[in-house]
Design a protein around this motif. Structure first.
Motif, short mmCIF file in Angstrom:
data_model
loop_
_atom_site.label_atom_id
_atom_site.label_comp_id
_atom_site.label_asym_id
_atom_site.label_seq_id
_atom_site.Cartn_x
_atom_site.Cartn_y
_atom_site.Cartn_z
N PHE A 158 0.80 -1.22 0.00
CA PHE A 158 0.00 0.00 0.00
C PHE A 158 0.84 1.28 0.00
N GLY A 159 1.99 1.25 0.65
CA GLY A 159 2.83 2.44 0.70
C GLY A 159 3.67 2.63 -0.55
N MET A 160 3.89 1.54 -1.30
CA MET A 160 4.67 1.62 -2.54
C MET A 160 3.87 1.04 -3.69
N ALA A 161 2.56 1.22 -3.63
CA ALA A 161 1.66 0.56 -4.59
C ALA A 161 1.97 0.91 -6.04
N ASN A 162 2.43 2.11 -6.27
CA ASN A 162 2.68 2.54 -7.65
C ASN A 162 4.16 2.46 -8.04
N LYS A 163 4.96 1.85 -7.19
CA LYS A 163 6.38 1.77 -7.46
C LYS A 163 6.71 0.49 -8.24
N THR A 164 7.37 0.66 -9.35
CA THR A 164 7.88 -0.51 -10.07
C THR A 164 9.36 -0.69 -9.78
N ILE A 165 10.03 0.37 -9.30
CA ILE A 165 11.44 0.28 -8.91
C ILE A 165 11.54 0.39 -7.40
N ILE A 166 12.08 -0.64 -6.76
CA ILE A 166 12.21 -0.67 -5.31
C ILE A 166 13.57 -0.16 -4.87
N PHE A 167 14.58 -0.36 -5.69
CA PHE A 167 15.90 0.23 -5.46
C PHE A 167 16.52 0.55 -6.82
N LEU A 226 29.11 -0.11 6.60
CA LEU A 226 29.34 1.30 6.89
C LEU A 226 28.14 2.15 6.47
N SER A 227 27.54 1.81 5.34
CA SER A 227 26.35 2.55 4.90
C SER A 227 25.17 2.27 5.81
N VAL A 228 25.06 1.04 6.30
CA VAL A 228 24.02 0.73 7.29
C VAL A 228 24.25 1.55 8.55
N LEU A 229 25.51 1.70 8.95
CA LEU A 229 25.83 2.54 10.11
C LEU A 229 25.36 3.98 9.89
N LEU A 230 25.55 4.50 8.68
CA LEU A 230 25.09 5.86 8.39
C LEU A 230 23.57 5.95 8.49
N GLY A 271 22.64 -2.84 -10.46
CA GLY A 271 21.34 -3.46 -10.71
C GLY A 271 20.22 -2.66 -10.09
N ARG A 272 19.00 -2.95 -10.53
CA ARG A 272 17.81 -2.33 -9.96
C ARG A 272 16.92 -3.43 -9.41
N VAL A 273 16.34 -3.17 -8.25
CA VAL A 273 15.33 -4.08 -7.72
C VAL A 273 13.99 -3.59 -8.22
N ILE A 274 13.31 -4.42 -8.98
CA ILE A 274 12.03 -4.02 -9.58
C ILE A 274 10.91 -4.92 -9.07
N MET A 275 9.70 -4.41 -9.16
CA MET A 275 8.52 -5.20 -8.85
C MET A 275 7.85 -5.57 -10.16
N GLN A 320 24.58 6.72 0.58
CA GLN A 320 24.11 5.38 0.89
C GLN A 320 23.68 4.64 -0.37
N LYS A 321 22.96 5.34 -1.26
CA LYS A 321 22.54 4.70 -2.51
C LYS A 321 23.74 4.19 -3.28
N LYS A 322 24.78 5.03 -3.39
CA LYS A 322 25.97 4.64 -4.14
C LYS A 322 26.68 3.46 -3.49
N SER A 323 26.77 3.48 -2.16
CA SER A 323 27.46 2.40 -1.47
C SER A 323 26.68 1.09 -1.58
N PHE A 324 25.37 1.14 -1.36
CA PHE A 324 24.56 -0.07 -1.48
C PHE A 324 24.62 -0.61 -2.91
N ASP A 325 24.63 0.30 -3.87
CA ASP A 325 24.72 -0.12 -5.27
C ASP A 325 26.06 -0.80 -5.54
N LYS A 326 27.14 -0.17 -5.08
CA LYS A 326 28.48 -0.68 -5.38
C LYS A 326 28.75 -2.00 -4.67
#
Length: 381
Positions: free
Chosen positions: A152-161, A258-262, A183-187, A171-177
């Motif tokens: 319900f909170g991401m009902a219209n999202k096709t890209i999750i990450f 480290l990104s989780v720590l941030l 890659g992209r996490v998609i629904m 954080q986005k760059k670190s999690f990606d790297k």
């Protein structure tokens, strides 16, 4: 939430915790950390827990033993003994109070359990009712929270990450790297059902074929989404005052940790009280550096930014300025010779020169690295 004291609960002999804004629990497996954390939630969220169990047709009958079984897991009612004593901020939890009528109040503790990967099924969070009563309540509630948020909170999202508005750029760059590798996490629809897929290298990889670290990280990422970024219409995050995260480092490269720590720093900057159980030296090294720099450096903000390799004027740097007046505590859980019971020890000093091993070896986390340094130095001289 300031002070917790537990006596004679299951394996616990005595646990005495003075919480910081960020509190770390360290210690070997089966040393009472999870029972302590689950007990915190039971004290704080009793009414919400009882109301939820009633909604899912659990027959509790105001029976404290049944509640303990359904909450901690089948057979766990025996953890409560005649001499059990549990007090949080002066409020004592007794079997009589546990079994009283529920007022249906909303819960205030957001709990991220260690077994969180189980809640993802084959690419979508499970329902609360998908689990049997042998499963601890905190896992069932967590999966229902994620399912509600995704549905319900991401009902219209096709890209999750990645999602720009829910993570800071670093954080986005670190999690990606370190985790998703461009890659992209998609629904997407798979066999008539919504599933999360990892879209990378011109492939859409099903959840069960992801790496162990990617699968471990996904429910943690969704938890951060629930608590960060723009408000969600389905997750009322302003109701939460405390966030508990068990072993956030599982399956992750140190760069990702480290990104989780941030992200955790952002949570305490936003006013949450955060409790983390961990086996990672990175978190405890941060706690040691934070307290040491805070006590001995005039430009504490600048030191924190240098430690985490960010600019003072960046969005992360500005966030770090908000935690300069926060406190970090560390507690060691271990079994001693008194009937093999669990006891806690405040090791927040993390004094590497202490004669007490619990302090100098940071609850056993740094024991091997200390020995490596000593042995290498001994044999190279």
């Amino acid at each position: 939430m300031r002070h917790l004291k537990i006596n004679n609960l299951g394996p616990i002999g005595e646990v005495d915790i003075e919480f910081g804004d960020l509190t770390f629990f360290v210690g070997p497996q089966a040393s009472g950390k999870s029972i302590t954390l689950e007990t915190i939630k039971l004290i704080e969220d009793r009414d919400s827990i009882i109301e939820t169990l009633d909604r899912y047709n659990y027959i509790l009958g105001h029976n404290a033993k049944k509640i303990l079984n359904v909450y901690f897991g089948e057979g766990m009612d025996s953890i409560w003994r005649s001499n059990t004593h549990v007090v949080l901020d002066g409020k004592e939890l007794t079997l009589a109070k546990l079994s009283k009528n529920s007022s249906g109040a909303e819960g205030s503790v957001f709990y991220v359990p260690a077994q969180r990967i189980i809640c993802m099924g084959d690419g979508y969070p499970k329902f609360f009712s998908d689990f049997s009563f042998t499963t601890p309540y905190v896992l069932r509630e967590f999966t229902e929270t994620l399912r509600t948020f995704v549905q319900f909170g991401m009902a219209n999202k096709t890209i999750i990450f990645p999602i720009k508005e829910r993570l800071k750029n670093i954080q986005k760059k670190s999690f990606d790297k370190s985790i998703f590798h461009d890659g992209r996490v998609i629904m997407a629809e798979v066999a008539g059902q919504k599933k999360m897929l990892l879209s990378v290298d011109e492939m859409n990889i099903p959840f069960m074929a992801w790496s162990a670290g990617q699968k471990e990280f996904m429910p943690l990422l969704l938890a951060f989404y629930c608590l960060s970024g723009p408000p969600s219409r389905v997750i009322k995050r302003d109701r939460y005052t405390t966030v508990i995260i068990e072993e956030p480092e599982m399956g992750l490269h140190p760069m990702a940790i480290l990104s989780v720590l941030l992200q955790i720093c952002e949570l305490i900057a936003d006013g949450y009280r955060v409790i983390v159980s961990t086996h990672s030296s990175l978190f405890i090294e941060f706690a040691w550096a934070f307290n040491t720099l805070n006590n001995h450096t005039e430009d504490f903000h600048g030191a924190l930014c240098a430690l985490l390799k960010v600019s003072k004027t960046s969005s992360v740097g500005m966030m770090l300025s908000k935690i300069c007046n926060k406190t970090i505590k560390t507690f060691y859980f271990s079994r001693d010779g008194k009937g093999n019971k669990v006891y806690s020890k405040d090791i927040s000093e993390l004094d590497v020169y202490s004669d007490e091993l619990a302090l100098s070896e940071w609850g056993g986390i740094s024991e091997f690295s200390t020995r490596v340094n000593d042995v290498v130095a001994q044999f190279l001289i």
